[in-house]
Design a protein around this motif. Structure first.
Motif, mmCIF file in Angstrom:
data_model
loop_
_atom_site.group_PDB
_atom_site.id
_atom_site.type_symbol
_atom_site.label_atom_id
_atom_site.label_comp_id
_atom_site.label_asym_id
_atom_site.label_seq_id
_atom_site.Cartn_x
_atom_site.Cartn_y
_atom_site.Cartn_z
ATOM 1 N N PHE A 83 0.831 -1.204 0.000
ATOM 2 C CA PHE A 83 0.000 0.000 0.000
ATOM 3 C C PHE A 83 0.867 1.256 0.000
ATOM 4 C CE2 PHE A 83 -2.779 3.171 1.978
ATOM 5 C CZ PHE A 83 -3.969 2.957 1.312
ATOM 6 N N ASN A 84 0.691 2.074 -1.026
ATOM 7 C CA ASN A 84 1.410 3.344 -1.179
ATOM 8 C C ASN A 84 2.931 3.213 -1.186
ATOM 9 O OD1 ASN A 84 -0.780 5.028 -1.581
ATOM 10 N ND2 ASN A 84 -1.101 5.307 0.608
ATOM 11 N N SER A 85 3.439 2.005 -1.392
ATOM 12 C CA SER A 85 4.881 1.822 -1.511
ATOM 13 C C SER A 85 5.311 2.244 -2.912
ATOM 14 C CB SER A 85 5.234 0.350 -1.278
ATOM 15 O OG SER A 85 6.614 0.151 -1.371
ATOM 16 N N ASP A 138 2.081 -7.004 -8.744
ATOM 17 C CA ASP A 138 0.823 -7.739 -8.815
ATOM 18 C C ASP A 138 -0.235 -7.154 -7.894
ATOM 19 O OD1 ASP A 138 1.762 -9.546 -10.706
ATOM 20 O OD2 ASP A 138 2.555 -10.884 -9.172
ATOM 21 N N ALA A 139 0.186 -6.360 -6.917
ATOM 22 C CA ALA A 139 -0.765 -5.750 -5.988
ATOM 23 C C ALA A 139 -1.506 -4.574 -6.610
ATOM 24 C CB ALA A 139 -0.045 -5.305 -4.715
ATOM 25 N N ASP A 140 -1.008 -4.076 -7.733
ATOM 26 C CA ASP A 140 -1.675 -2.974 -8.435
ATOM 27 C C ASP A 140 -2.754 -3.574 -9.338
ATOM 28 O OD1 ASP A 140 -2.420 -0.640 -9.651
ATOM 29 O OD2 ASP A 140 -0.604 -0.452 -10.864
ATOM 30 N N ILE A 197 -5.951 2.227 -1.730
ATOM 31 C CA ILE A 197 -7.182 1.700 -1.158
ATOM 32 C C ILE A 197 -8.047 1.002 -2.201
ATOM 33 C CG2 ILE A 197 -8.481 3.854 -1.408
ATOM 34 C CD1 ILE A 197 -8.691 1.418 1.584
ATOM 35 N N PHE A 198 -7.987 1.461 -3.431
ATOM 36 C CA PHE A 198 -8.792 0.843 -4.486
ATOM 37 C C PHE A 198 -8.352 -0.601 -4.747
ATOM 38 C CE2 PHE A 198 -8.917 5.432 -5.271
ATOM 39 C CZ PHE A 198 -10.284 5.634 -5.073
ATOM 40 N N ASP A 199 -7.047 -0.845 -4.655
ATOM 41 C CA ASP A 199 -6.544 -2.210 -4.836
ATOM 42 C C ASP A 199 -6.936 -3.088 -3.642
ATOM 43 O OD1 ASP A 199 -5.029 -1.781 -7.358
ATOM 44 O OD2 ASP A 199 -3.952 -0.361 -6.076
ATOM 45 N N LEU A 200 -6.928 -2.512 -2.449
ATOM 46 C CA LEU A 200 -7.377 -3.268 -1.272
ATOM 47 C C LEU A 200 -8.837 -3.687 -1.429
ATOM 48 C CD1 LEU A 200 -5.734 -1.283 1.645
ATOM 49 C CD2 LEU A 200 -5.307 -3.670 1.060
ATOM 50 N N VAL A 201 -9.658 -2.773 -1.916
ATOM 51 C CA VAL A 201 -11.072 -3.087 -2.130
ATOM 52 C C VAL A 201 -11.213 -4.187 -3.185
ATOM 53 C CG1 VAL A 201 -13.267 -2.183 -3.001
ATOM 54 C CG2 VAL A 201 -11.912 -0.842 -1.373
ATOM 55 N N LEU A 202 -10.459 -4.098 -4.272
ATOM 56 C CA LEU A 202 -10.550 -5.099 -5.335
ATOM 57 C C LEU A 202 -10.151 -6.487 -4.843
ATOM 58 C CD1 LEU A 202 -9.196 -3.141 -8.413
ATOM 59 C CD2 LEU A 202 -11.516 -4.004 -8.091
ATOM 60 N N VAL A 203 -9.075 -6.572 -4.103
ATOM 61 C CA VAL A 203 -8.656 -7.897 -3.629
ATOM 62 C C VAL A 203 -9.664 -8.426 -2.612
ATOM 63 C CG1 VAL A 203 -7.103 -7.269 -1.721
ATOM 64 C CG2 VAL A 203 -6.657 -9.317 -3.037
ATOM 65 N N GLY A 204 -10.204 -7.552 -1.788
ATOM 66 C CA GLY A 204 -11.205 -7.981 -0.814
ATOM 67 C C GLY A 204 -12.469 -8.509 -1.463
ATOM 68 N N ARG A 205 -12.853 -7.944 -2.591
ATOM 69 C CA ARG A 205 -14.045 -8.402 -3.305
ATOM 70 C C ARG A 205 -13.845 -9.754 -3.990
ATOM 71 N NH1 ARG A 205 -15.894 -3.008 -6.591
ATOM 72 N NH2 ARG A 205 -16.762 -1.894 -4.816
ATOM 73 N N ASN A 206 -12.586 -10.105 -4.262
ATOM 74 C CA ASN A 206 -12.310 -11.276 -5.065
ATOM 75 C C ASN A 206 -12.025 -12.550 -4.285
ATOM 76 O OD1 ASN A 206 -12.281 -10.739 -8.063
ATOM 77 N ND2 ASN A 206 -11.220 -8.953 -7.266
ATOM 78 N N PHE A 207 -12.030 -12.497 -2.987
ATOM 79 C CA PHE A 207 -11.873 -13.743 -2.263
ATOM 80 C C PHE A 207 -12.973 -13.874 -1.229
ATOM 81 C CE2 PHE A 207 -9.526 -11.222 0.901
ATOM 82 C CZ PHE A 207 -9.883 -11.829 2.080
ATOM 83 N N GLY A 208 -13.256 -15.125 -0.875
ATOM 84 C CA GLY A 208 -14.314 -15.371 0.084
ATOM 85 C C GLY A 208 -13.942 -16.493 1.016
#
Length: 115
Positions: free
Chosen positions: A76-78, A88-90, A99-110
């Protein structure tokens, strides 16, 4: 990259263990068989197949789970090339991990299950 060795069970397909094949890569394959007298056939015609990348498999372990969220959080912000940078985190390819990448990864796993 992968040789199944002698295999008498997978006649129509095979699944490779995680980490054997790279994602976003085109691989070439061919097969041959051994008859009941021990004689080998000629090799098949070479064919290709592409591998895909799971959209939020940031750590490339074949799953989308909390470990990927942790990888995005670490990046994050590195700045690019910084100690925690992980391209790959982008996930939205905007050049920064935020934060947008955090939201995307959070939506993609369950719950640690692949999607």
């Amino acid at each position: 990259v992968f040789d199944s060795g002698r295999d008498t069970e997978n006649m129509e397909g095979i699944t490779t263990p995680p980490g054997i094949l790279n994602d976003s890569t085109t691989y070439y394959w061919r097969v041959r068989h051994r008859d009941n007298h021990g004689a080998w056939s000629e090799w098949s015609v070479e064919t290709t197949f592409p591998t895909m990348r799971l959209p939020a498999d940031v750590n490339r372990d074949g799953q989308m789970d909390a470990a990927d969220l942790a990888a995005v959080a670490a990046a994050f912000n590195s700045p690019a090339g910084g100690p925690n940078w992980n391209e790959d985190a982008d996930l939205n390819d905007d050049g920064i991990v935020d934060i947008f990448d955090l939201v995307l990864v959070g939506r993609n796993f369950g719950g640690g299950q692949e999607k």
